[in-house]
Write a protein that holds these residues in place. Structure first.
Motif, PDB file in Angstrom:
ATOM      1  N   THR A  75       0.794  -1.219   0.000  1.00 13.95           N
ATOM      2  CA  THR A  75       0.000   0.000   0.000  1.00 13.95           C
ATOM      3  C   THR A  75       0.833   1.278   0.000  1.00 13.95           C
ATOM      4  O   THR A  75       2.038   1.265   0.228  1.00 13.95           O
ATOM      5  CB  THR A  75      -0.911   0.024   1.234  1.00 13.95           C
ATOM      6  OG1 THR A  75      -0.077  -0.008   2.413  1.00 13.95           O
ATOM      7  CG2 THR A  75      -1.855  -1.166   1.244  1.00 13.95           C
TER       8      THR A  75
ATOM      9  N   THR B 165       0.422   5.665   1.194  1.00 14.49           N
ATOM     10  CA  THR B 165      -0.373   6.634   1.961  1.00 14.49           C
ATOM     11  C   THR B 165       0.077   8.060   1.720  1.00 14.49           C
ATOM     12  O   THR B 165      -0.230   8.959   2.500  1.00 14.49           O
ATOM     13  CB  THR B 165      -0.323   6.299   3.470  1.00 14.49           C
ATOM     14  OG1 THR B 165      -1.274   7.101   4.169  1.00 14.49           O
ATOM     15  CG2 THR B 165       1.068   6.525   4.048  1.00 14.49           C
TER      16      THR B 165
ATOM     17  N   ALA C 222      -4.233   6.519  -0.061  1.00 13.98           N
ATOM     18  CA  ALA C 222      -4.729   5.742   1.074  1.00 13.98           C
ATOM     19  C   ALA C 222      -6.102   5.153   0.763  1.00 13.98           C
ATOM     20  O   ALA C 222      -6.376   3.978   1.070  1.00 13.98           O
ATOM     21  CB  ALA C 222      -4.790   6.622   2.317  1.00 13.98           C
TER      22      ALA C 222
ATOM     23  N   SER D 103      -5.714   2.325  -1.575  1.00 11.93           N
ATOM     24  CA  SER D 103      -5.213   1.156  -0.859  1.00 11.93           C
ATOM     25  C   SER D 103      -6.361   0.412  -0.183  1.00 11.93           C
ATOM     26  O   SER D 103      -6.466  -0.815  -0.284  1.00 11.93           O
ATOM     27  CB  SER D 103      -4.170   1.580   0.193  1.00 11.93           C
ATOM     28  OG  SER D 103      -3.013   2.107  -0.421  1.00 11.93           O
ATOM     29  N   ARG D 104      -7.235   1.158   0.502  1.00 17.77           N
ATOM     30  CA  ARG D 104      -8.382   0.515   1.166  1.00 17.77           C
ATOM     31  C   ARG D 104      -9.297  -0.161   0.144  1.00 17.77           C
ATOM     32  O   ARG D 104      -9.793  -1.280   0.373  1.00 17.77           O
ATOM     33  CB  ARG D 104      -9.176   1.548   1.975  1.00 17.77           C
ATOM     34  CG  ARG D 104      -8.455   2.053   3.207  1.00 17.77           C
ATOM     35  CD  ARG D 104      -9.378   2.884   4.087  1.00 17.77           C
ATOM     36  NE  ARG D 104      -9.784   4.122   3.452  1.00 17.77           N
ATOM     37  CZ  ARG D 104      -9.122   5.264   3.539  1.00 17.77           C
ATOM     38  NH1 ARG D 104      -7.991   5.320   4.231  1.00 17.77           N
ATOM     39  NH2 ARG D 104      -9.571   6.349   2.935  1.00 17.77           N
TER      40      ARG D 104
ATOM     41  N   TYR E 123       0.696   2.428   4.176  1.00 15.66           N
ATOM     42  CA  TYR E 123      -0.623   2.522   4.811  1.00 15.66           C
ATOM     43  C   TYR E 123      -0.755   1.533   5.957  1.00 15.66           C
ATOM     44  O   TYR E 123      -1.439   1.817   6.956  1.00 15.66           O
ATOM     45  CB  TYR E 123      -1.729   2.292   3.779  1.00 15.66           C
ATOM     46  CG  TYR E 123      -3.122   2.452   4.349  1.00 15.66           C
ATOM     47  CD1 TYR E 123      -3.581   3.705   4.737  1.00 15.66           C
ATOM     48  CD2 TYR E 123      -3.955   1.355   4.507  1.00 15.66           C
ATOM     49  CE1 TYR E 123      -4.851   3.855   5.277  1.00 15.66           C
ATOM     50  CE2 TYR E 123      -5.228   1.494   5.042  1.00 15.66           C
ATOM     51  CZ  TYR E 123      -5.673   2.744   5.431  1.00 15.66           C
ATOM     52  OH  TYR E 123      -6.932   2.889   5.968  1.00 15.66           O
TER      53      TYR E 123
ATOM     54  N   VAL F  74      -2.432   2.933   9.444  1.00 19.24           N
ATOM     55  CA  VAL F  74      -3.868   2.654   9.524  1.00 19.24           C
ATOM     56  C   VAL F  74      -4.307   2.610  10.987  1.00 19.24           C
ATOM     57  O   VAL F  74      -3.633   2.031  11.842  1.00 19.24           O
ATOM     58  CB  VAL F  74      -4.217   1.333   8.802  1.00 19.24           C
ATOM     59  CG1 VAL F  74      -3.520   0.130   9.432  1.00 19.24           C
ATOM     60  CG2 VAL F  74      -5.723   1.116   8.771  1.00 19.24           C
TER      61      VAL F  74
END
Length: 470
Positions: A70, A72, A78, A81-82, A103, A107
């Protein structure tokens, strides 16, 4: 046969680390599957490793292990990535899902629980990746004789994230090979101490730390012995490489001495304050260090730079670029720019446009400012409307196209490192020049390695070339 898939977002450091994860999974007997991905010459991705091979027969089926590496650096990164994490779980409901990368370190625990991952591995635990995968596979019964039918599908989140303040050592992640490409990444540094006002990376990557020179050389040799002709030195703050009394220039000198004379080196990114005379002299004297530097400027206004907490003025930047070009005349210099930073006025943006044009970069990477929790800018007032930042971004992207065109027009011939055939056109090879301009070579006799080419034209920021026959 168990399979895995890796989804990579972010920078070249992530791409290097992805290759390490791939090799660790291959050692455990897993086979990689690939899904459709964007072609590099039609996107900003720098990963050419999109070719399929004969092993990937399950490319349309579920993977047993899915890794999301990931990023960020922005809110968009970010959020992406999610999205990739949730998509991976949806498409592979029974898989072991692992979150790594920047990330993963930042997180928040309440969000982490909702991502439905099996493992979140923070910045100080990356070298433990292989052991963790083996442990999770053992918990599923996958490492034993599969004929006995033992398989546990119970899911529990393992949250292996240590405080960033605890990181002090360089995580040794040696790799041996990048498939399907002659250009390979070589990670030499990690972390950042600069704490620019907009940047969350020091919070995700930790303090500066560098790899032992002997280990860098060992990995470089391994990469060159498997056919890589160009090594890209990567790091979060590459120019700050420092191990005891060895700096970046000294490390490059060692690499030149310890590798085959056909191997070239490229620096992925470096700050203007770190381009030393020693480094420039080495570049000028040795053609194996390729004449391209990516030097982030971030803004072309002194007022904006001061709020960003960048350690230079525009005039200092310009002066150093002029000195670089005098020492290395054929060099191309690209840059990063942030639009819509906190309080960026129309006048400041106009100054940025003017100064970017005057400096004459070879291309721009442009990003709208993204508010990041924990940074100095997050506490400032005067945030710019997103529509304004977006408009400024589009303006600079148009400028980037023109700047690239201007830089490319300097060249009539070039040396190209070929990488692979163009999709659906096997008689056209894709590659890069020494100055890191993309190129298409029509009907080359030689289809791998380096070739000399005549430049026929420029189409959409890509050289159209033909091989020069000797």
């Amino acid at each position: 046969m168990r399979t895995f898939e890796i989804i990579t977002l972010g920078c070249k450091v992530n791409e290097y680390e992805t290759r390490y994860y791939q090799e660790q999974l291959e050692k455990l007997g897993l086979i990689e599957i690939h899904r459709d991905s964007e072609d590099e010459f039609n996107s900003n991705s720098s990963n050419l490793n999109h070719s399929l091979n004969e092993k990937n027969e399950r490319s349309e089926s579920e993977a047993d292990v899915v890794i999301i590496n990931t990023c960020t650096v922005t809110n968009t990164a970010a959020a992406k990535s999610r999205k990739k994490i949730r998509k991976a779980r949806k498409e592979n409901p029974e898989a072991i899902v692992v979150i790594v990368g920047c990330y993963a370190q930042v997180v928040e625990p309440n969000i982490a629980e909702g991502l439905q991952a099996d493992l979140i591995l923070g910045s100080s635990h990356k070298s433990e990746f292989g052991a963790w995968i083996e442990k999770l596979m053992n918990q599923r019964g996958w490492m034993s004789d599969e004929s006995n039918g033992i398989e546990s599908k119970e899911r529990k989140l393992h949250f292996e994230v240590s405080p960033i303040e605890d990181i002090s050592d360089f995580d040794n992640m040696p790799i041996g090979h990048f498939e399907h490409q002659h250009r390979a990444f070589l990670k030499i540094q990690d972390g950042c101490n600069q704490y620019c006002a907009y940047c969350q990376i020091p919070l995700a990557r930790g303090p500066e730390r560098s790899q032992i020179p002997a280990e860098v050389i060992k990995t470089a040799r391994s990469l060159t012995e498997t056919g890589h002709l160009e090594l890209v030195l990567t790091g979060i703050h590459t120019g700050r490489y420092s191990f005891r009394k060895t700096n970046l220039s000294m490390l490059l000198s060692m690499l030149l001495e310890e590798t085959d004379e056909n191997v070239t080196f490229r620096i992925s990114s470096i700050e203007i304050t770190e381009v030393t005379d020693e480094l420039l002299d080495l570049m000028a004297q040795n053609p194996r260090i390729l004449p391209h530097l990516h030097i982030p400027i971030q803004a072309g206004s002194d007022e904006t730079l001061a709020r960003m907490k960048r350690p230079y003025t525009v005039e200092q930047f310009k002066k150093r670029v002029s000195e670089i070009r005098k020492k290395v005349p054929d060099i191309s210099i690209s840059t990063d720019v942030i639009t819509g930073f906190v309080q960026e006025s129309d006048e400041e943006f106009a100054q940025t446009v003017k100064n970017l044009e005057e400096i004459g970069f070879s291309f721009l990477h442009v990003f709208p400012y993204s508010r990041r929790k924990g940074t100095a800018a997050d506490k400032m007032s005067g945030f710019i409307d997103a529509a304004v930042a977006k408009k400024r971004t589009h303006e600079l992207l148009k400028l980037s196209d023109q700047l690239r065109q201007n830089d490319m027009k300097r060249f009539k011939t070039s040396e190209i490192l070929l990488e692979r055939p163009e999709n659906n056109h096997p008689d056209i090879m894709l590659g890069y020049t020494k100055q890191y301009h993309p190129a298409k070579v029509l009907h080359p006799v030689q289809t791998s390695g380096r070739i000399e080419v005549k430049i026929l034209g420029i189409e959409d920021g890509v050289f159209i070339c033909e091989e020069i026959q000797r």
